[in-house]
Design an enzyme around this catalytic site. Structure first.
Site, PDB file in Angstrom:
ATOM      1  CG  ASP A   1      53.655 -35.544   4.843  1.00 22.86           C
ATOM      2  OD1 ASP A   1      53.446 -36.512   5.626  1.00 22.86           O
ATOM      3  OD2 ASP A   1      52.776 -34.712   4.572  1.00 22.86           O
TER       4      ASP A   1
ATOM      5  CG  ASN B   1      51.810 -62.224   4.601  1.00 25.15           C
ATOM      6  OD1 ASN B   1      52.304 -61.159   4.940  1.00 25.15           O
ATOM      7  ND2 ASN B   1      52.515 -63.336   4.471  1.00 25.15           N
TER       8      ASN B   1
ATOM      9  N   PRO C   1      56.836 -58.362  11.482  1.00 23.49           N
ATOM     10  CG  PRO C   1      58.166 -56.492  11.133  1.00 23.49           C
ATOM     11  CD  PRO C   1      57.712 -57.758  10.468  1.00 23.49           C
TER      12      PRO C   1
ATOM     13  CB  VAL D   1      58.722 -64.245   4.633  1.00 22.17           C
ATOM     14  CG1 VAL D   1      58.618 -65.758   4.736  1.00 22.17           C
ATOM     15  CG2 VAL D   1      57.870 -63.574   5.705  1.00 22.17           C
TER      16      VAL D   1
ATOM     17  CG  ASP E   1      50.109 -38.740   8.346  1.00 25.92           C
ATOM     18  OD1 ASP E   1      49.570 -37.931   9.127  1.00 25.92           O
ATOM     19  OD2 ASP E   1      51.021 -38.414   7.565  1.00 25.92           O
TER      20      ASP E   1
ATOM     21  CB  SER F   1      49.353 -35.158   4.995  1.00 25.46           C
ATOM     22  OG  SER F   1      50.490 -35.617   5.704  1.00 25.46           O
TER      23      SER F   1
ATOM     24  CB  SER G   1      58.358 -66.284  -1.398  1.00 28.24           C
ATOM     25  OG  SER G   1      58.710 -65.337  -0.414  1.00 28.24           O
TER      26      SER G   1
ATOM     27  CG  HIS H   1      54.006 -58.028   4.704  1.00 29.66           C
ATOM     28  ND1 HIS H   1      53.133 -58.752   5.493  1.00 29.66           N
ATOM     29  CD2 HIS H   1      54.009 -56.768   5.215  1.00 29.66           C
ATOM     30  CE1 HIS H   1      52.630 -57.963   6.440  1.00 29.66           C
ATOM     31  NE2 HIS H   1      53.154 -56.758   6.280  1.00 29.66           N
TER      32      HIS H   1
ATOM     33  NE  ARG I   1      50.524 -54.543   5.871  1.00 33.73           N
ATOM     34  CZ  ARG I   1      49.476 -55.363   5.947  1.00 33.73           C
ATOM     35  NH1 ARG I   1      48.563 -55.351   4.991  1.00 33.73           N
ATOM     36  NH2 ARG I   1      49.317 -56.167   6.962  1.00 33.73           N
TER      37      ARG I   1
ATOM     38  CG  HIS J   1      53.013 -47.352   9.197  1.00 39.97           C
ATOM     39  ND1 HIS J   1      53.124 -47.881  10.473  1.00 39.97           N
ATOM     40  CD2 HIS J   1      53.093 -48.420   8.348  1.00 39.97           C
ATOM     41  CE1 HIS J   1      53.261 -49.190  10.397  1.00 39.97           C
ATOM     42  NE2 HIS J   1      53.255 -49.537   9.128  1.00 39.97           N
ATOM     43  CB  THR J   2      53.707 -40.936   6.008  1.00 41.45           C
ATOM     44  OG1 THR J   2      53.157 -39.643   5.763  1.00 41.45           O
ATOM     45  CG2 THR J   2      54.415 -41.400   4.752  1.00 41.45           C
TER      46      THR J   2
END
Length: 322
Positions: free
Chosen positions: A245, A88, A155, A67, A237, A240, A73, A63, A59, A185-186
Site C-alpha cells: 500500500d 546480492n 543501488p 545487472v 514500512d 503495514s 543471470s 536485482h 527484490r 519497500h512497503t
C-alpha cells in the site's frame, strides 16, 4: 556534456521501448498454456507458508534486471557468479524459482525461460500481498553470463538521490520510476546493520541522522540496540509491513524511512513531489493511484536489456547454463 548525457538517455529509452514491444503478453499461450498458472501456484504455496517470501521474490527480479538486464543471470550458481556479489548476498527466493522451473520442465520442457519465471513470480508476489496485478509481457531468454564483478551498479542503501538517479537513468528509468519502484519497500525488510549508523554514529561524531522522526528514532534504537544483533530484521514500512500500500510513502514524508536512501527521497525536490503524490491525505484514492503506477513501472523495468529471439538460451535448470 549535458547534451551527450541526454542523447544517451534517449537512446536507452528507445531501446527499452522497442524491446518491450517485442515481448508479448501471453507469449506461452500456445507453447505452454499453463505456464503462468504453474508459476502462480508455486509462488502461492510458498507465500502461504511464509509471506515474507513476497518481497524476496520482488527484490530478486529487481536485482536481476539491474545487472545485464532481465536475463536470469542472478540465478546462476558458482563462486564468481552474480549472486555472490556483496549487494546480492541477502537475496532469497531462489528455491521458489527452481521449484516452478522444475514443474514447467516436466510440463513443457525447454520452453519457459528462467528470466520470465522471475518476472511472473514478482507480479504474483505483489498480488498476493494485497497489491495490484498486471499482465506481464513475456518472451525473455536466459543469459549465458553471470559475473559478480558486473554487479557494482546496483543501488545501495547509502546512495544519495543523485547517485540513485544516475543508476536508474542508466537503465532508462526516470525519477517517477525510481520513486515508484522503491515503493516496493512497503513489503520489504532490512537488517539493523544496514541502517544502525543512522541511529548512533551518523557523521562519526556519535549523533543520529537529524532527518529521522524523534519518536521513530527511539523505536529503531529499541529494535536495534547499539551492541545488538546486526542481523535482526526490521520492516521497511513500520505501519503495514505485510500489505502492499501507500503507507511506505507516508512514512518517508513523516521522517519514518528506515534506509537512508529511502528517506533522502524526501530531500530532493523532484523525488519529493512523487512521494507526496503517493502519500497525500486520502488513503483510498492515492492508494489506487500507486496501484496504477507501480505495474507500469514494473513492466518498464522488466524490459531492461532483455534477450529475445535467438539470443541467449532457455535453461533446463535455472542455476546453471545449458
Amino acid at each position: 556534456m549535458e547534451v551527450m548525457w541526454l542523447l544517451c538517455s534517449l537512446v536507452i529509452l528507445v531501446m527499452c521501448l522497442t524491446v518491450q514491444a517485442q515481448l508479448k503478453t501471453g507469449f506461452y499461450s500456445s507453447t505452454c498454456p499453463r505456464a503462468e498458472a504453474i508459476v502462480r501456484s508455486t509462488v502461492e504455496s510458498y507465500f502461504n507458508k511464509d509471506p515474507t517470501i513476497a518481497p524476496g521474490l520482488l527484490r530478486l527480479h529487481f536485482h536481476d534486471c539491474f545487472v545485464q538486464g532481465c536475463d536470469g543471470s542472478i540465478l546462476i550458481s558458482g563462486s564468481s557468479a552474480e549472486k555472490n556479489a556483496l549487494p546480492n548476498l541477502g537475496l532469497r527466493g531462489f528455491e521458489v524459482i527452481d521449484d516452478a522451473k522444475s514443474q514447467l520442465e516436466a510440463t513443457c520442457p525447454g520452453v519457459v525461460s528462467c528470466a520470465d519465471i522471475l518476472a511472473l513470480a514478482a507480479r504474483d508476489a505483489v498480488d498476493l500481498s494485497d497489491g495490484p496485478s498486471w499482465s506481464v509481457p513475456t518472451g525473455r531468454r536466459d543469459g549465458r553470463t553471470s559475473l559478480s564483478s558486473q554487479a557494482s551498479n546496483l543501488p545501495s542503501p547509502l546512495d544519495p538521490v543523485s547517485v540513485q538517479r544516475q543508476k536508474f537513468s542508466a537503465k532508462g528509468l526516470d525519477d517517477h520510476d525510481l520513486v515508484t519502484l522503491v515503493g516496493a519497500h512497503t513489503i520489504g525488510q532490512t537488517e539493523c546493520r544496514f541502517f544502525s549508523y543512522r541511529l548512533y554514529n551518523f557523521t562519526t561524531t556519535g549523533n543520529s541522522d537529524p532527518t529521522i522522526n524523534q519518536a521513530f528514532l527511539s523505536q529503531l534504537q529499541t529494535l536495534c540496540p547499539k551492541t545488538g544483533d546486526g542481523l535482526r530484521k526490521v520492516p521497511l514500512d513500520k505501519d503495514s509491513p505485510a500489505k502492499f500500500d501507500v503507507s511506505f510513502f507516508k512514512n518517508v514524508r513523516d521522517g519514518n524511512g528506515v534506509l537512508e536512501s529511502d528517506q533522502r527521497l524526501w530531500g530532493d525536490s523532484n523525488t519529493q513531489r512523487v512521494v507526496q503524490n503517493y502519500a497525500g491525505n486520502i488513503r483510498g484514492l492515492l492508494g489506487l493511484r500507486f496501484d496504477y503506477e507501480f505495474p507500469k513501472a514494473m513492466v518498464k523495468m522488466s524490459s531492461i536489456e532483455v534477450k529475445i529471439g535467438g539470443q541467449g538460451e532457455i535453461r533446463k535448470v535455472c542455476s546453471k547454463f545449458n
